[in-house]
Design a protein around this motif. Structure first.
Motif, PDB file in Angstrom:
ATOM      1  N   GLU A   5       0.843  -1.192   0.000  1.00  0.00           N
ATOM      2  CA  GLU A   5       0.000   0.000   0.000  1.00  0.00           C
ATOM      3  C   GLU A   5       0.884   1.249   0.000  1.00  0.00           C
ATOM      4  O   GLU A   5       2.078   1.191   0.328  1.00  0.00           O
ATOM      5  CB  GLU A   5      -0.932  -0.011   1.209  1.00  0.00           C
ATOM      6  CG  GLU A   5      -1.911  -1.190   1.209  1.00  0.00           C
ATOM      7  CD  GLU A   5      -2.823  -1.192   2.414  1.00  0.00           C
ATOM      8  OE1 GLU A   5      -3.098  -0.096   2.961  1.00  0.00           O
ATOM      9  OE2 GLU A   5      -3.255  -2.292   2.830  1.00  0.00           O
ATOM     10  N   LEU A   6       0.286   2.376  -0.347  1.00  0.00           N
ATOM     11  CA  LEU A   6       1.039   3.626  -0.443  1.00  0.00           C
ATOM     12  C   LEU A   6       1.676   4.012   0.895  1.00  0.00           C
ATOM     13  O   LEU A   6       2.733   4.659   0.926  1.00  0.00           O
ATOM     14  CB  LEU A   6       0.116   4.752  -0.924  1.00  0.00           C
ATOM     15  CG  LEU A   6       0.743   6.117  -1.182  1.00  0.00           C
ATOM     16  CD1 LEU A   6       1.842   6.037  -2.227  1.00  0.00           C
ATOM     17  CD2 LEU A   6      -0.323   7.125  -1.600  1.00  0.00           C
ATOM     18  N   ALA A   7       1.065   3.591   2.002  1.00  0.00           N
ATOM     19  CA  ALA A   7       1.590   3.927   3.326  1.00  0.00           C
ATOM     20  C   ALA A   7       3.009   3.409   3.524  1.00  0.00           C
ATOM     21  O   ALA A   7       3.757   3.950   4.348  1.00  0.00           O
ATOM     22  CB  ALA A   7       0.675   3.360   4.408  1.00  0.00           C
ATOM     23  N   ASP A   8       3.398   2.384   2.761  1.00  0.00           N
ATOM     24  CA  ASP A   8       4.720   1.789   2.920  1.00  0.00           C
ATOM     25  C   ASP A   8       5.772   2.441   2.025  1.00  0.00           C
ATOM     26  O   ASP A   8       6.911   1.960   1.977  1.00  0.00           O
ATOM     27  CB  ASP A   8       4.658   0.287   2.635  1.00  0.00           C
ATOM     28  CG  ASP A   8       3.780  -0.432   3.640  1.00  0.00           C
ATOM     29  OD1 ASP A   8       4.004  -0.253   4.850  1.00  0.00           O
ATOM     30  OD2 ASP A   8       2.852  -1.141   3.225  1.00  0.00           O
ATOM     31  N   TYR A   9       5.403   3.506   1.327  1.00  0.00           N
ATOM     32  CA  TYR A   9       6.377   4.250   0.517  1.00  0.00           C
ATOM     33  C   TYR A   9       6.576   5.605   1.180  1.00  0.00           C
ATOM     34  O   TYR A   9       5.625   6.387   1.309  1.00  0.00           O
ATOM     35  CB  TYR A   9       5.873   4.429  -0.914  1.00  0.00           C
ATOM     36  CG  TYR A   9       6.934   4.934  -1.868  1.00  0.00           C
ATOM     37  CD1 TYR A   9       7.606   4.057  -2.706  1.00  0.00           C
ATOM     38  CD2 TYR A   9       7.261   6.287  -1.933  1.00  0.00           C
ATOM     39  CE1 TYR A   9       8.580   4.508  -3.586  1.00  0.00           C
ATOM     40  CE2 TYR A   9       8.232   6.751  -2.803  1.00  0.00           C
ATOM     41  CZ  TYR A   9       8.890   5.856  -3.632  1.00  0.00           C
ATOM     42  OH  TYR A   9       9.863   6.316  -4.496  1.00  0.00           O
ATOM     43  N   PRO A  10       7.785   5.929   1.621  1.00  0.00           N
ATOM     44  CA  PRO A  10       8.017   7.202   2.334  1.00  0.00           C
ATOM     45  C   PRO A  10       7.987   8.394   1.373  1.00  0.00           C
ATOM     46  O   PRO A  10       8.968   8.682   0.685  1.00  0.00           O
ATOM     47  CB  PRO A  10       9.404   7.011   2.951  1.00  0.00           C
ATOM     48  CG  PRO A  10      10.086   6.015   2.055  1.00  0.00           C
ATOM     49  CD  PRO A  10       9.006   5.101   1.538  1.00  0.00           C
ATOM     50  N   ALA A  68       1.446   2.511  -9.156  1.00  0.00           N
ATOM     51  CA  ALA A  68       2.879   2.490  -8.865  1.00  0.00           C
ATOM     52  C   ALA A  68       3.347   3.896  -8.555  1.00  0.00           C
ATOM     53  O   ALA A  68       2.695   4.893  -8.871  1.00  0.00           O
ATOM     54  CB  ALA A  68       3.669   1.914 -10.040  1.00  0.00           C
ATOM     55  N   VAL A  69       4.518   3.966  -7.923  1.00  0.00           N
ATOM     56  CA  VAL A  69       5.198   5.234  -7.693  1.00  0.00           C
ATOM     57  C   VAL A  69       6.607   5.108  -8.253  1.00  0.00           C
ATOM     58  O   VAL A  69       7.237   4.049  -8.145  1.00  0.00           O
ATOM     59  CB  VAL A  69       5.208   5.597  -6.189  1.00  0.00           C
ATOM     60  CG1 VAL A  69       5.830   4.499  -5.361  1.00  0.00           C
ATOM     61  CG2 VAL A  69       5.929   6.914  -5.940  1.00  0.00           C
ATOM     62  N   ARG A 428      -1.024  -1.020  -4.289  1.00  0.00           N
ATOM     63  CA  ARG A 428      -2.409  -1.491  -4.331  1.00  0.00           C
ATOM     64  C   ARG A 428      -3.180  -0.796  -3.229  1.00  0.00           C
ATOM     65  O   ARG A 428      -2.611  -0.360  -2.214  1.00  0.00           O
ATOM     66  CB  ARG A 428      -2.478  -3.001  -4.157  1.00  0.00           C
ATOM     67  CG  ARG A 428      -1.800  -3.519  -2.912  1.00  0.00           C
ATOM     68  CD  ARG A 428      -1.896  -5.030  -2.779  1.00  0.00           C
ATOM     69  NE  ARG A 428      -1.149  -5.507  -1.628  1.00  0.00           N
ATOM     70  CZ  ARG A 428      -1.579  -5.433  -0.378  1.00  0.00           C
ATOM     71  NH1 ARG A 428      -2.782  -4.918  -0.133  1.00  0.00           N
ATOM     72  NH2 ARG A 428      -0.856  -5.870   0.624  1.00  0.00           N
ATOM     73  N   SER A 429      -4.473  -0.692  -3.430  1.00  0.00           N
ATOM     74  CA  SER A 429      -5.312  -0.063  -2.424  1.00  0.00           C
ATOM     75  C   SER A 429      -5.547  -1.010  -1.262  1.00  0.00           C
ATOM     76  O   SER A 429      -5.236  -2.208  -1.334  1.00  0.00           O
ATOM     77  CB  SER A 429      -6.650   0.344  -3.036  1.00  0.00           C
ATOM     78  OG  SER A 429      -7.335  -0.801  -3.514  1.00  0.00           O
ATOM     79  N   ALA A 430      -6.107  -0.491  -0.200  1.00  0.00           N
ATOM     80  CA  ALA A 430      -6.491  -1.324   0.931  1.00  0.00           C
ATOM     81  C   ALA A 430      -7.598  -2.282   0.495  1.00  0.00           C
ATOM     82  O   ALA A 430      -8.388  -1.992  -0.400  1.00  0.00           O
ATOM     83  CB  ALA A 430      -6.981  -0.454   2.082  1.00  0.00           C
TER      84      ALA A 430
END
Length: 504
Positions: A5-10, A68-69, A428-430
């Motif tokens: 999830e996006l939360a794991d990308y600083p 993706a980021v 990916r989303s929650a």
């Protein structure tokens, strides 16, 4: 390569800008008679049922998306980026089509390449935490399988706080699953970067011509319409399911839970770890080849072997949840790509089918497990080409897979050698479900990784963490040439060496 999830990308502090595809002239939309692929239609109907029961797009009001980021280590030029995104969307017809629902009727409409523009909205300077919250809302609330555009993009530029960096910026994109699978997501990373370099430098982007997922859908529909009650694929799934639901993750089979999409479903937990170094992964692949097994079969063997001693069975320790053996075969659903024609190799869309995998293991003997896994996959080869939703309709199945194991070899995806430098991370989303466990094994140039999502309960979290640790130990043992992979015992290798494997 972590799929999280996006939360794991600083995210850094910086200037957040939203980029939204748009159509200035609504008359540009044209009815499109090409049918929906079976998987696309099933996704839409599932979404309809969920939204009509919840009056939202999900248990928390958010869409289901993947994306993706990536970091672009070049000057941020808004006009060049606008042209980049317009070219990217123009290349892929799947990003220029949408579906309208009127009652139970689904109708497609599409726009031509030249009709798409991309508009920007500067949100302003945000801290990394605030940028994260904003992007989650932007993607989660903005994406829908029934509302175009089905892809949204954002940038974080002028990164940094005290020392602003104008020489790099982040691109984050998300797409509804109806128009993008995981492989499309990673293809898009390289395309966006190549197109941006093209716009800045007028250099050749070297992107080949591609086919359209809408044309693939015509083929998929014909294939599904040919499925009958007498088809071998129907018999495979019928034997796999028997009279029960989809098989559950080892050690959670007896757990009661709420199905995905239910308003009472809880948010799932997530885990992403490195399983093996490039060298160990190569040794593991070589061991598979010696047993005439692909690495996909090797992954299936790892899952079956890990499941034997992480699920409670005869002689289980009720405090730890581990045991000496599990009852019954290892069963799971495995996605397989359906990009059979060359023109679809680099197209954006959802080119995925699924197969039912059943493995009967009566020992922890390594070579036997690899041979059994290879035979099990050969027995279902080609079943992915028969759309599951067409088969489900014939069998009267409304249940959804609960235990899914996916393997992707990403080493040869275009521009994969640049992903580390670009700080690429699939997103990916929650997800909300009390029953589903998904495992993604990813092979990259940096080794073998495992990402997972699972019910957010204490029992499931403990079970999945134990299972993942066990998978790492099994891969390590197989790579070392172990004859058996019995838990908590020294691993005897074929050359007489002894290695103590990691205990879950």
């Amino acid at each position: 390569m972590h799929f999280t999830e996006l939360a794991d990308y600083p995210l850094p502090d910086g200037m957040v800008t939203e980029w939204t595809p748009s159509v200035s002239n609504t008359a540009a939309w044209r009815p499109d008679a090409r049918p929906l692929a079976f998987t696309h239609e099933a996704h839409l109907r599932h979404s309809l049922r969920r939204t009509r029961s919840l009056d939202t797009t999900g248990p928390a009001g958010d869409a289901e998306w993947i994306g993706a980021v990536l970091e672009i280590d070049r000057t941020y030029d808004p006009e060049a980026l606008r042209r980049t995104l317009q070219r990217w969307i123009a290349r892929h017809e799947a990003l220029r089509t949408t579906v309208d629902a009127v009652g139970d009727s689904l109708t497609r409409r599409t726009i031509e390449e030249s009709a798409v523009t991309v508009t920007d909205r500067v949100v302003g300077l945000r801290s990394g935490a605030d940028a994260h919250d904003h992007l989650l809302s932007f993607l989660g609330r903005g994406l829908s399988p029934f509302r175009w555009p089905h892809v949204l993009i954002a940038t974080v530029s002028e990164t940094g706080f005290l020392h602003v960096d104008h020489g790099r910026f982040l691109v984050v994109f998300g797409a509804d699953h109806s128009v993008m699978d995981a492989y499309s997501m990673l293809l898009s990373v390289g395309e966006i970067r190549r197109l941006y370099d093209h716009e800045l430098d007028a250099r050749d982007h070297d992107l080949p011509g591609i086919g359209s997922h809408l044309d693939y859908s015509v083929h998929d529909r014909r294939t599904g319409d040919d499925v009958t009650a007498d088809s071998e694929a129907v018999a495979l799934w019928d034997r796999f399911l028997g009279d029960g639901p989809f098989p559950a993750f080892p050690s959670l089979a007896a757990e009661a839970g709420v199905a995905a999409g239910s308003p009472d479903a809880t948010r799932q937990g997530a885990l992403s770890v490195s399983i093996a170094s490039p060298e160990t992964t190569a040794e593991f692949a070589a061991r598979c080849r010696r047993s005439d097994a692909s690495l996909t079969a090797g992954i299936a063997a790892v899952v079956a072997l890990a499941g034997r001693t992480t699920a409670p069975g005869p002689g289980a320790d009720t405090d730890t949840g581990t045991g000496t053996d599990t009852a019954g075969p290892c069963r799971f659903v495995m996605p397989m790509h359906t990009r059979y024609a060359p023109e679809f190799a680099r197209a954006v869309g959802w080119f995925v089918g699924v197969v039912p995998v059943t493995m009967e293991l009566d020992s922890d003997h390594a070579d036997t497990a690899l041979v059994t896994a290879a035979d099990s996959l050969r027995a279902v080869a080609g079943a992915e080409s028969r759309p599951w939703s067409a088969i489900a309709a014939l069998l009267g199945v409304v249940d959804v897979p609960r235990f899914v194991v996916s393997y992707l070899d990403l080493r040869h995806v275009p521009d994969a050698d640049s992903w580390c430098a670009w700080r690429v991370q699939p997103l990916r989303s929650a997800t909300y479900s009390d029953t589903e466990v998904y495992l993604w094994f990813l092979r990259t140039r940096e080794g073998l990784f495992l990402s997972a999502r699972f019910p957010g309960t204490d029992a499931a979290t403990t079970a999945v963490h134990r299972f993942v640790t066990r998978c790492r130990g099994v891969v390590d043992a197989l790579a070392a040439g172990a004859e058996t992979v019995a838990e908590s015992a020294p691993v005897t290798t074929t050359n007489g060496a002894v290695r103590q494997e990691v205990r879950a």
